[in-house]
Design a protein around this motif. Sequence first.
Motif, PDB file in Angstrom:
ATOM      1  N   ILE A 402      51.955 -12.582  46.772  1.00 37.88           N
ATOM      2  CA  ILE A 402      53.218 -11.869  46.541  1.00 37.88           C
ATOM      3  C   ILE A 402      53.091 -10.410  46.970  1.00 37.88           C
ATOM      4  N   ARG A 403      51.991  -9.758  46.605  1.00 37.46           N
ATOM      5  CA  ARG A 403      51.775  -8.353  46.984  1.00 37.46           C
ATOM      6  C   ARG A 403      51.725  -8.188  48.505  1.00 37.46           C
ATOM      7  N   ILE A 404      50.988  -9.074  49.159  1.00 41.64           N
ATOM      8  CA  ILE A 404      50.835  -8.984  50.617  1.00 41.64           C
ATOM      9  C   ILE A 404      52.183  -9.129  51.316  1.00 41.64           C
ATOM     10  N   ALA A 405      52.960 -10.125  50.896  1.00 44.85           N
ATOM     11  CA  ALA A 405      54.267 -10.348  51.526  1.00 44.85           C
ATOM     12  C   ALA A 405      55.183  -9.147  51.343  1.00 44.85           C
ATOM     13  N   GLU A 406      55.172  -8.561  50.155  1.00 45.88           N
ATOM     14  CA  GLU A 406      56.019  -7.388  49.903  1.00 45.88           C
ATOM     15  C   GLU A 406      55.596  -6.215  50.779  1.00 45.88           C
ATOM     16  N   ASP A 407      54.284  -6.046  50.942  1.00 44.07           N
ATOM     17  CA  ASP A 407      53.785  -4.919  51.736  1.00 44.07           C
ATOM     18  C   ASP A 407      54.110  -5.099  53.212  1.00 44.07           C
ATOM     19  N   ILE A 408      53.900  -6.299  53.731  1.00 45.21           N
ATOM     20  CA  ILE A 408      54.188  -6.547  55.144  1.00 45.21           C
ATOM     21  C   ILE A 408      55.688  -6.465  55.407  1.00 45.21           C
ATOM     22  N   GLN A 409      56.489  -6.941  54.452  1.00 45.55           N
ATOM     23  CA  GLN A 409      57.936  -6.860  54.636  1.00 45.55           C
ATOM     24  C   GLN A 409      58.404  -5.416  54.787  1.00 45.55           C
ATOM     25  N   ARG A 410      57.824  -4.499  54.026  1.00 49.11           N
ATOM     26  CA  ARG A 410      58.207  -3.084  54.144  1.00 49.11           C
ATOM     27  C   ARG A 410      57.923  -2.573  55.556  1.00 49.11           C
ATOM     28  N   CYS A 411      56.749  -2.914  56.085  1.00 48.19           N
ATOM     29  CA  CYS A 411      56.405  -2.490  57.450  1.00 48.19           C
ATOM     30  C   CYS A 411      57.312  -3.166  58.473  1.00 48.19           C
ATOM     31  N   TRP A 412      57.593  -4.437  58.234  1.00 44.83           N
ATOM     32  CA  TRP A 412      58.438  -5.216  59.147  1.00 44.83           C
ATOM     33  C   TRP A 412      59.828  -4.593  59.259  1.00 44.83           C
ATOM     34  N   LYS A 413      60.406  -4.244  58.119  1.00 44.37           N
ATOM     35  CA  LYS A 413      61.734  -3.625  58.117  1.00 44.37           C
ATOM     36  C   LYS A 413      61.720  -2.265  58.796  1.00 44.37           C
ATOM     37  N   GLU A 414      60.662  -1.493  58.542  1.00 38.23           N
ATOM     38  CA  GLU A 414      60.562  -0.163  59.134  1.00 38.23           C
ATOM     39  C   GLU A 414      60.457  -0.256  60.650  1.00 38.23           C
ATOM     40  N   GLU A 415      59.640  -1.199  61.127  1.00 36.00           N
ATOM     41  CA  GLU A 415      59.485  -1.353  62.568  1.00 36.00           C
ATOM     42  C   GLU A 415      60.764  -1.898  63.198  1.00 36.00           C
ATOM     43  N   ALA A 416      61.506  -2.732  62.450  1.00 36.86           N
ATOM     44  CA  ALA A 416      62.771  -3.256  62.957  1.00 36.86           C
ATOM     45  C   ALA A 416      63.765  -2.109  63.186  1.00 36.86           C
ATOM     46  N   LYS A 417      63.750  -1.112  62.282  1.00 38.76           N
ATOM     47  CA  LYS A 417      64.624   0.049  62.445  1.00 38.76           C
ATOM     48  C   LYS A 417      64.278   0.807  63.720  1.00 38.76           C
ATOM     49  N   HIS A 418      62.966   0.967  63.966  1.00 40.73           N
ATOM     50  CA  HIS A 418      62.538   1.673  65.177  1.00 40.73           C
ATOM     51  C   HIS A 418      62.963   0.905  66.434  1.00 40.73           C
ATOM     52  N   ARG A 419      62.808  -0.429  66.393  1.00 36.58           N
ATOM     53  CA  ARG A 419      63.187  -1.245  67.549  1.00 36.58           C
ATOM     54  C   ARG A 419      64.685  -1.117  67.826  1.00 36.58           C
ATOM     55  N   LEU A 420      65.463  -1.156  66.744  1.00 37.93           N
ATOM     56  CA  LEU A 420      66.913  -1.060  66.896  1.00 37.93           C
ATOM     57  C   LEU A 420      67.318   0.302  67.459  1.00 37.93           C
ATOM     58  N   ALA A 421      66.679   1.361  66.949  1.00 40.44           N
ATOM     59  CA  ALA A 421      67.008   2.705  67.417  1.00 40.44           C
ATOM     60  C   ALA A 421      66.655   2.864  68.898  1.00 40.44           C
ATOM     61  N   PHE A 422      65.499   2.310  69.280  1.00 36.46           N
ATOM     62  CA  PHE A 422      65.066   2.424  70.676  1.00 36.46           C
ATOM     63  C   PHE A 422      65.998   1.625  71.597  1.00 36.46           C
ATOM     64  N   THR A 423      66.387   0.425  71.137  1.00 44.01           N
ATOM     65  CA  THR A 423      67.290  -0.409  71.933  1.00 44.01           C
ATOM     66  C   THR A 423      68.634   0.276  72.108  1.00 44.01           C
TER      67      THR A 423
END
Length: 433
Positions: A402-423
């Motif tokens: 549960i901890r691992i999934a929550e931590d990776i999800q935070r990074c995943w969402k943050e990187e998704a924002k960067h991808r969207l901004a760059f696109t």
Amino acid sequence: MDYLSEIEGKQAHDPMFLEKMKESSSSSSSCLCVPGPVIVGAGPSGLATAACLKEKGVPSVILERSNCIASLWQLKTYDRLRLHLPKQFCELPLMGFPTGFPTYPSKQQFVDYLEAYARKFDFKPRFNETVSQAEYDPTLGFWRVTSVGVKGKEMEYVCRWLVVATGENAEAMMPEMEGMGEFSGDIRHTSLYKSGEEFRGKRVLVVGCGNSGMEVCLDLCNHNARPSLVVRDTVHVLPQEMLGTSTFGLSMWLLKWFPLRLVDRFLLIVSWLMLGDTARFGLARPHLGPLQLKNLSGKTPVLDVGTLAKIKSGDIKVRPSIKSLKRHAVEFVNGTTENFDAIILATGYKSNVPSWLKEKVMFSEKDGYPRRPFPNGWKGEYGLYAVGFTKRGLLGTSMDAIRIAEDIQRCWKEEAKHRLAFTNSLLHQSSSL
């Protein structure tokens, strides 16, 4: 290559990424970029982590060296095995056991549960892929995971996150004993033991008095073998249930209200009333209480399922440590010698992480466990995670997943924002041309 186009889509915010990958993987014929984490191991730990990630919208790739999920349970456990703890303490996240299952599910019932779990989340592990090396590439900022298939074909996976889920029981521990090559009988680890049926009428020496060793002795008795048990150290034997409930569950409840020292004292008093003085039968108790010892060393108390009664009746003989093996006999440290037809090594398992993970900060090179103790051993540097190394069974596994999934999800969402901004930036530039 297909993986380059996949990287281009997933890493559009990093214009230099493709150049780095082209340079570093030019000699590789089989390479795959994984947008989510790579999980090494398809046992309960790997499945639990993958399920928690999927529930949060993060895809993953599971690599498994065997040909099935939960290979330890399916291929390396004895037939009579049941969960030693009640099922409510052994459930994986997001899916409970079927209501019709008994309090202590059998080996096959637990395997059925895990297979249903894998079907529910539609897992497709990459079977028969043994990870030979995993290393963080600081130039790329990614992990490079190399696996070897059954025909020797190598595959490289490039990923942002790596989850080590090979666990505490990856490899059987085989102790060195003087004269092992001389002994003419069968010597095998419990990972190769299935049933006492093949030892019917034989004199069998079981080495190791943990839960597996004690239960193998009981199984041998039930198949009319003549077992003896080598007890090399002190051991806490507790009844599986006390006061009408599971000993483990009662302990967890008491710890909410009382300090560990008092709970240990209570467990020992009730155990003495129910089981008697185990030291009289060659099973001396440690100076530390069972819960304190578990916290400090990870050593689990034995939950008795009937073996102690067989020891008391003399059907199972208790013996001291082995000095050496002869052709047909075993010499013990007290000077006695007895003939045996077979030896079963209930000597446990060990982590194999140091053999393939090229990393020295998070994991100890000595024992292959995270250096930081529970509950802080699940996260390392550069997107490295560990699940199933808590020495607290499936309950600890679920907490880590549960901890691992929550931590990776935070990074995943943050990187998704960067991808969207760059696109969006690229689209704006192209529309301005």
